[in-house]
Scaffold this motif. Structure first.
Motif, PDB file in Angstrom:
ATOM      1  N   CYS A  87       0.779  -1.357  -0.494  1.00 51.90           N
ATOM      2  CA  CYS A  87      -0.413   0.061  -0.393  1.00 51.90           C
ATOM      3  C   CYS A  87       1.166   1.118   0.292  1.00 51.90           C
ATOM      4  O   CYS A  87       1.413   1.714   1.227  1.00 51.90           O
ATOM      5  N   PHE A  88       1.560   2.137  -1.230  1.00 47.53           N
ATOM      6  CA  PHE A  88       2.806   2.478  -1.292  1.00 47.53           C
ATOM      7  C   PHE A  88       2.395   4.359  -0.804  1.00 47.53           C
ATOM      8  O   PHE A  88       3.012   4.348  -0.011  1.00 47.53           O
ATOM      9  N   PHE A  89       1.354   4.891  -1.117  1.00 51.92           N
ATOM     10  CA  PHE A  89       0.796   5.803  -0.644  1.00 51.92           C
ATOM     11  C   PHE A  89       0.981   5.767   0.881  1.00 51.92           C
ATOM     12  O   PHE A  89       1.347   6.878   1.437  1.00 51.92           O
ATOM     13  N   VAL A  90       0.571   5.090   0.910  1.00 52.18           N
ATOM     14  CA  VAL A  90      -0.350   4.664   2.569  1.00 52.18           C
ATOM     15  C   VAL A  90       1.119   4.560   3.136  1.00 52.18           C
ATOM     16  O   VAL A  90       1.618   5.215   4.287  1.00 52.18           O
ATOM     17  N   SER A  91       2.091   3.578   2.642  1.00 51.68           N
ATOM     18  CA  SER A  91       3.198   3.174   3.370  1.00 51.68           C
ATOM     19  C   SER A  91       4.090   4.945   3.456  1.00 51.68           C
ATOM     20  O   SER A  91       4.893   4.776   4.332  1.00 51.68           O
ATOM     21  N   VAL A  92       3.820   5.347   2.786  1.00 53.22           N
ATOM     22  CA  VAL A  92       5.188   6.642   2.524  1.00 53.22           C
ATOM     23  C   VAL A  92       4.305   7.429   3.109  1.00 53.22           C
ATOM     24  O   VAL A  92       5.189   8.350   4.166  1.00 53.22           O
ATOM     25  N   ALA A 121      10.676   6.004  -4.160  1.00 51.33           N
ATOM     26  CA  ALA A 121      10.329   4.691  -5.585  1.00 51.33           C
ATOM     27  C   ALA A 121      12.026   4.850  -6.407  1.00 51.33           C
ATOM     28  O   ALA A 121      13.008   4.357  -6.631  1.00 51.33           O
ATOM     29  N   TYR A 122      12.403   6.238  -6.349  1.00 50.71           N
ATOM     30  CA  TYR A 122      13.901   6.086  -6.608  1.00 50.71           C
ATOM     31  C   TYR A 122      15.184   5.262  -5.511  1.00 50.71           C
ATOM     32  O   TYR A 122      15.340   4.881  -6.493  1.00 50.71           O
ATOM     33  N   THR A 123      14.157   5.806  -4.097  1.00 50.00           N
ATOM     34  CA  THR A 123      15.956   4.675  -3.767  1.00 50.00           C
ATOM     35  C   THR A 123      14.895   3.384  -3.903  1.00 50.00           C
ATOM     36  O   THR A 123      16.105   2.313  -3.704  1.00 50.00           O
ATOM     37  N   LEU A 124      14.315   2.587  -4.058  1.00 49.65           N
ATOM     38  CA  LEU A 124      14.028   1.519  -4.189  1.00 49.65           C
ATOM     39  C   LEU A 124      14.094   1.012  -5.703  1.00 49.65           C
ATOM     40  O   LEU A 124      14.513  -0.160  -5.184  1.00 49.65           O
ATOM     41  N   THR A 159      14.957 -11.996   1.826  1.00 48.42           N
ATOM     42  CA  THR A 159      15.375 -11.487   2.931  1.00 48.42           C
ATOM     43  C   THR A 159      16.136 -10.543   2.905  1.00 48.42           C
ATOM     44  O   THR A 159      16.006  -9.042   3.624  1.00 48.42           O
ATOM     45  N   MET A 160      17.088 -10.297   2.810  1.00 47.69           N
ATOM     46  CA  MET A 160      18.133  -9.281   2.864  1.00 47.69           C
ATOM     47  C   MET A 160      17.874  -8.310   1.651  1.00 47.69           C
ATOM     48  O   MET A 160      18.122  -6.588   2.248  1.00 47.69           O
ATOM     49  N   LEU A 161      17.708  -7.921   0.626  1.00 48.86           N
ATOM     50  CA  LEU A 161      16.962  -7.255  -0.135  1.00 48.86           C
ATOM     51  C   LEU A 161      15.805  -6.410  -0.001  1.00 48.86           C
ATOM     52  O   LEU A 161      15.811  -5.051   0.098  1.00 48.86           O
ATOM     53  N   ARG A 162      14.467  -7.141   0.570  1.00 46.77           N
ATOM     54  CA  ARG A 162      13.721  -6.615   1.461  1.00 46.77           C
ATOM     55  C   ARG A 162      13.951  -6.311   2.348  1.00 46.77           C
ATOM     56  O   ARG A 162      13.732  -4.544   3.017  1.00 46.77           O
ATOM     57  N   GLU A 163      15.264  -6.264   3.652  1.00 45.90           N
ATOM     58  CA  GLU A 163      15.527  -5.727   4.510  1.00 45.90           C
ATOM     59  C   GLU A 163      15.984  -4.427   4.370  1.00 45.90           C
ATOM     60  O   GLU A 163      15.903  -2.946   4.813  1.00 45.90           O
ATOM     61  N   GLU A 164      16.829  -4.529   3.264  1.00 53.80           N
ATOM     62  CA  GLU A 164      17.320  -3.082   2.590  1.00 53.80           C
ATOM     63  C   GLU A 164      16.696  -2.613   2.438  1.00 53.80           C
ATOM     64  O   GLU A 164      16.866  -0.868   2.897  1.00 53.80           O
ATOM     65  N   ILE A 165      15.792  -2.208   1.985  1.00 56.51           N
ATOM     66  CA  ILE A 165      14.196  -1.689   0.927  1.00 56.51           C
ATOM     67  C   ILE A 165      13.698  -1.269   2.085  1.00 56.51           C
ATOM     68  O   ILE A 165      13.499   0.167   2.600  1.00 56.51           O
ATOM     69  N   ASN A 210      14.664  -0.639   5.330  1.00 63.93           N
ATOM     70  CA  ASN A 210      15.597   0.367   5.878  1.00 63.93           C
ATOM     71  C   ASN A 210      15.724   1.306   4.825  1.00 63.93           C
ATOM     72  O   ASN A 210      15.766   2.764   5.476  1.00 63.93           O
ATOM     73  N   LYS A 211      15.653   1.295   3.811  1.00 66.55           N
ATOM     74  CA  LYS A 211      15.896   2.572   2.935  1.00 66.55           C
ATOM     75  C   LYS A 211      15.398   3.689   2.703  1.00 66.55           C
ATOM     76  O   LYS A 211      15.133   4.591   2.685  1.00 66.55           O
ATOM     77  N   THR A 212      13.705   3.064   2.464  1.00 61.68           N
ATOM     78  CA  THR A 212      13.093   3.618   2.239  1.00 61.68           C
ATOM     79  C   THR A 212      11.664   3.998   3.654  1.00 61.68           C
ATOM     80  O   THR A 212      11.190   4.623   3.596  1.00 61.68           O
ATOM     81  N   GLY A 213      11.697   2.837   4.429  1.00 64.87           N
ATOM     82  CA  GLY A 213      11.385   2.960   5.661  1.00 64.87           C
ATOM     83  C   GLY A 213       9.636   2.567   5.281  1.00 64.87           C
ATOM     84  O   GLY A 213       8.401   2.908   5.882  1.00 64.87           O
ATOM     85  N   CYS A 214       9.600   2.000   4.277  1.00 64.50           N
ATOM     86  CA  CYS A 214       8.556   1.320   4.239  1.00 64.50           C
ATOM     87  C   CYS A 214       8.335  -0.202   3.569  1.00 64.50           C
ATOM     88  O   CYS A 214       9.558  -0.517   2.862  1.00 64.50           O
ATOM     89  N   PRO A 215       7.058  -1.011   3.643  1.00 65.25           N
ATOM     90  CA  PRO A 215       7.467  -2.420   3.473  1.00 65.25           C
ATOM     91  C   PRO A 215       6.966  -2.522   2.611  1.00 65.25           C
ATOM     92  O   PRO A 215       6.463  -1.684   1.346  1.00 65.25           O
ATOM     93  N   CYS A 216       8.306  -4.010   2.037  1.00 65.21           N
ATOM     94  CA  CYS A 216       7.791  -4.144   0.533  1.00 65.21           C
ATOM     95  C   CYS A 216       7.676  -6.140   0.450  1.00 65.21           C
ATOM     96  O   CYS A 216       8.040  -6.328   1.548  1.00 65.21           O
ATOM     97  N   SER A 217       6.313  -6.252  -0.448  1.00 74.63           N
ATOM     98  CA  SER A 217       6.256  -7.989  -0.595  1.00 74.63           C
ATOM     99  C   SER A 217       7.265  -8.228  -2.172  1.00 74.63           C
ATOM    100  O   SER A 217       7.041  -7.598  -3.380  1.00 74.63           O
TER     101      SER A 217
END
Length: 927
Positions: free
Chosen positions: A293-298, A420-423, A462-468, A470-477
């Motif tokens: 839920c991108f907009f909400v997460s941001v 999005a750029y960070t992602l 696992t690592m990739l999602r964690e990095e994302i 950490n960097k964005t403050g938003c969860p992803c799947s």
DNA sequence: ATCCTCCCCTAC
DNA sequence: TAAGGTAGGGGAGGAT
């Protein structure tokens, strides 16, 4: 590689005035200040948030400190409720912006001087009709309205607008830093009125009938509408990141040093050994990645208190009653929609109309003045809200009915872009086998990546999602599978904040349960059709033969569905996107009183399309005008405020003899088509202009041999591509009609990717080289880095341009400019300037510089060049590479000539130094 | 058969 | 109040 530590240079620049210099000084100041004491000095600016646009005194950085010291908030990216601090604005900006909150920086300093919050309206940068909001009881306008908005002489003082009411009224809204009433609304309106006595003022009689609403007849409507349109932003961002991937691939040498670090991290993690080896279909590993839920997460990043609650991103808050509008008949309007839907359904299924039962999203909405009557749409909602039945696109009224304690947060379009750029850039460290879907979603072919890293896919995910996170403050799947369909469905299973691996052995059982509606490409209509055929799930649809599916849904759709419900997907990822159309449409707020207003709008929209075509560097042959016209049965007043209501759609096109992007031609054609339709402008509800049959704009003069070189190169790319496609289709054993030839033709017809610069010598080959779907001849192209002499720093090879740049013969490189040797690198006896700053800081400064709306000063350019050249001397090629890429991208985003020139100049000087020091150019950029 | 045009549908 | 855009795939049916 991070050899520079975070220290600041000794302060020694004597000349003053450059933007960058100012930045540096402030940076340091800010550093000192924040390193000093933390406590606030006052709370004058409590509830005030600012965004600084352009060069100001005090500077943005200073203002940032001041705000934080005095209770206010400083935003790096503009938000809707920010005060915009600016001393001057470029014409182009002024035209497209709401000036009513653009305030001179003196506002801040004067507030501090008098130690209280002064009325910002005293400090408006522009004081004229454009800065004036609607008034409830009277409206004062200038007699002479011909003074341009950009006039630097604010000679006119109008009555200030009343403070934006809806900001205050809705108390259940979460507004960040909303100024409180008493702070910002002193009783100075009367004062203002007196002051304005030196003007001719008049009271608009119409004002008594209530607030004036904005329609497409207003001059600034298009800009304001687009500014607030979520769909517009979604679309723009999607295109933006497709282009971003194009650019990255074009400029990359396809070496990914970050893989080494990631691998190390994975090997050091304790769970590494607990994973088993997974096997995917055809031994390919396709990852689909999607932010939750991108907009909400941001939005929640700055509102942690709302985590775990039902939250929605929307313009309005609903809840309160809406002003009653005369002539609205929701039931009549909704009924028309419903009847149309029923008719369509009945036609496609053969079911009699009176047996059709259809549920629409308007069924659950109340009357307009009711509590649950809001027709504001929900752009995104949290999982807690989804649990209660909410979904994206739902009306607020319906949503509140299901979930009365729904929390709403405003849009933050800049935030979405930033995240999005960070992602994307996070992923791009590891691979560029990426197909961008949208700003928050992409497919990644991980086959090569995983084989190279020799790590298991679970650890990687696992690592990739964690990095994302950490960097964005938003969860992803993330979802993984052997093809794009499997990956996509896996992501759905993984959500929220999870990962799922749809391995070969799971596919059959997994797909059996999948609802047809959940297949990509199956929307409401198709799902309905299939349901009419008695199929809800993939498992059930498997009983239908290919032939009957084709006959029911068409050849391609039928075949695709036949594949999909078995978990198959023959479409390879496509890493290069080529634009085929450019369009702009507005189906909101279209209300014309006469044909002049309509014509004027068509002109503006034509200009919009023209400007986009320029941006993408295309010309086009076919111009289409789309009109939405109120259906004669539909109520004149629409259910949704300023919406289009129930309409008939007209599409008419003209094909020109010659491709163009001339605004005059587009306007002329559009007006001609429109006139022919003979439609009462009062009945218009939506207007769109589209240009198709695009060709790349050939702006550059022919460069003889270079161009030949390019043409050959591109041909080879096409050839390889087609072989690859065929290879895939054979392997997958599918019956694929004419797909391959069509595709090839499309590629050929566009010659070089549209919307980007032509001229990219060795790129095309490399582009294919690392694409895992290519099994053809491109594989035999030798790795470019092998040709390079070894350096002490292995990683450096990754950034050097190998081809055509032998140490002793740099000028044989066709891409080296004629002018290359003529000037020496600037002497740097002078102050140290930026040297010594961490590269990240410099990157942020560059970003701010480019966004500053200032004309770049030679001095600043020199300073940057110095900094970059210093990086060459200290062998910090890795970060030089990053900065140069960054600079290239951002200058192109700004797009103005002057910035492109700045880039060219920097590029040239950096490459000079590269050649001088290494005998090779930095491996970036083609022009 | 294949192409062109005008739609409709889907996705984000 | 409210910001219902935009690009691509593909089908139907007529033109070539």
């Amino acid at each position: 590689m991070r050899r520079r530590d975070e220290k600041f240079p000794e302060n020694g620049f004597e000349a003053w005035g450059g933007y960058m210099q100012a930045k540096i000084a402030k940076l340091e100041e800010q550093f000192c200040v924040s390193a000093g004491k933390e406590e606030a000095l006052s709370d004058i600016f409590n509830g005030v948030s600012i965004y600084v646009n352009g060069f100001t005194v005090p500077s943005a950085d200073e203002l940032k400190v001041l705000m934080s010291k005095h209770g206010g908030t400083y935003h790096t990216y503009q938000r809707s409720d920010d005060y915009i601090i600016a001393s001057n604005l470029p014409d182009t900006k002024v035209k497209n912006m709401n000036l009513s909150r653009v305030v001179k920086p003196e506002w801040i300093t004067d507030c501090l001087k008098s130690n209280r919050l002064l009325d910002y309206r005293e400090y408006l940068l522009f004081k004229n009709s454009r800065t004036q909001r609607q008034l409830n009881f009277s409206k004062v306008i200038k007699n002479n309205d011909s003074i341009p908005a950009t006039s630097k002489v604010p000679d006119v003082k109008n009555e200030p607008d009343s403070f934006n009411k809806n900001l205050i009224e809705n108390s259940n809204i979460i507004f960040e830093n909303e100024p409180s009433m008493q702070d910002v609304l002193p009783t100075e309106s009367e004062l203002d009125m007196k002051k304005s006595s030196n003007l001719h003022v008049q009271t608009v009689s119409k004002a008594h009938s209530g607030p004036v609403t904005k329609t497409a007849a207003d001059p600034n409507f298009i800009a304001e509408f687009y500014n607030n349109s979520r769909l517009h932003h979604i679309s723009q961002l999607g295109a933006c990141f497709k282009q971003h991937i194009n650019d990255l691939r074009e400029n990359s040498n396809f070496q990914f040093p970050a893989r080494v670090q990631l691998k190390e991290k994975i090997l050091n993690s304790n769970n590494f050994n607990t994973f088993t080896q997974l096997k995917f279909e055809k031994n390919k590993v396709i990852m689909h990645i999607d932010m939750d839920c991108f907009f909400v997460s941001v939005g929640l990043r700055s509102r942690p208190e709302l985590r775990g609650k039902p939250v929605a991103v929307t313009h309005s808050k609903g809840g309160q009653g809406r002003p009653k509008r005369e002539g609205v008949d929701r039931h009549a309007e909704f009924n028309l929609y419903k009847q149309k839907q029923i008719k369509k359904f009945s036609m496609s299924t053969g079911k009699p109309e009176n047996e059709v039962v259809i549920e629409t999203r308007i069924d659950s909405i109340g009357d307009e003045n009711e509590k649950y009557g809001s027709m504001s749409e929900i752009a995104s909602c949290s999982y807690e809200a989804r649990e209660k039945g909410l979904g994206n696109g739902m009306f607020m009224g319906a949503a509140l009915k299901l979930c009365p304690d729904l929390q709403t947060i405003p849009y933050d379009f800049d935030g979405y872009k930033e995240v999005a750029y960070t992602l994307y850039n996070t992923i791009a460290q590891y691979t560029l086998d990426v197909e961008a879907v949208s700003c928050d979603e992409m497919y990644v072919d991980c086959t090569e990546l995983l084989a190279d890293m020799k790590v298991n896919v679970q650890s990687f995910a696992t690592m990739l999602r964690e990095e994302i996170k950490n960097k964005t403050g938003c969860p992803c799947s993330t979802g993984f599978g052997g093809n794009r369909l499997q990956a996509r469905l896996a992501t759905k299973r993984a959500k929220p904040d999870g990962q799922f691996f749809l391995t070969e052995d799971l596919v059959e059982d997994f797909i059996y349960e999948i609802k047809l509606r959940d297949l990509p490409g199956v929307g409401r209509q198709t799902a309905q059709k299939l349901e009419a055929l008695g199929h809800i799930t993939c498992g059930s649809l498997q009983s239908l033969s290919l032939a009957s599916l084709k006959s029911q849904l068409g050849n391609k759709t039928g075949a695709q569905l036949f594949d999909q419900c078995r978990g198959r997907d023959q479409h390879p990822l496509s890493f290069l996107t080529v634009r085929k159309s450019v369009s702009a449409e507005v189906n909101y707020g279209i209300r014309f009183e006469n044909s002049n207003q309509c014509i004027d709008f068509l002109k503006q929209l034509s200009a919009e399309v023209h400007s986009r075509m320029q941006q993408f560097k295309v010309v086009g042959k076919c111009i289409t005008l789309k009109l939405m016209v109120r259906d004669e049965e539909a109520p004149v007043e629409t259910a949704k405020f300023m919406g289009h209501g129930f309409c008939n759609v007209i599409n008419k096109s003209t094909t020109l003899n010659k491709a163009t992007n001339d605004v005059e031609v587009i306007t002329k054609e559009v007006l001609a088509i429109c006139k022919k339709q003979n439609i009462d402008p009062k009945e218009m509800r939506g207007i769109g202009i589209q240009v198709t049959k695009l060709e790349p704009l050939n702006s550059k003069p022919s460069k003889g041999t270079i161009n030949k070189f390019l043409a050959n190169n591109i041909k080879s790319e096409i050839k390889t591509e087609s072989t690859a496609s065929e290879g895939v289709s054979v392997i997958s054993g599918r019956t694929i009609e004419k797909r391959t030839p069509t595709k090839v033709k499309k590629v050929i017809s566009t010659k070089s990717p549209l919307g980007k610069r032509r001229g990219r010598p060795p790129k095309s080959l490399k582009l294919l080289q690392s694409s895992t779907r290519n099994v053809g001849p491109s594989k035999s192209v030798p790795s470019t880095s092998k040709n390079l002499p070894s350096t002490s720093k292995k990683v450096m090879n990754n950034f050097l341009q190998g081809q055509n740049a032998p140490r002793d013969l740099p000028y044989k490189n066709p891409m080296i400019k004629e002018s290359l040797p003529k000037e020496e690198p600037p002497v740097k006896k002078e102050p140290k300037g930026m040297i010594g700053l961490p590269w990240k800081t410099v990157r942020d400064m560059l970003r701010a510089w480019l966004n500053s709306d200032q004309s770049p000063l030679q001095y600043d350019v020199n300073m940057i060049v110095e900094y970059l050249q210093e990086m060459i001397l200290t062998k910090d090629i890795e970060h030089l590479f990053i900065l140069m890429n960054f600079l290239r991208r951002v200058t192109r985003e700004v797009g103005s000539d002057v910035w492109l020139k700045v880039y060219d100049s920097i590029y040239e000087q950096v490459q000079n130094m590269m050649v001088a020091v290494y005998g090779k150019k930095l491996h970036v950029f083609d022009d």
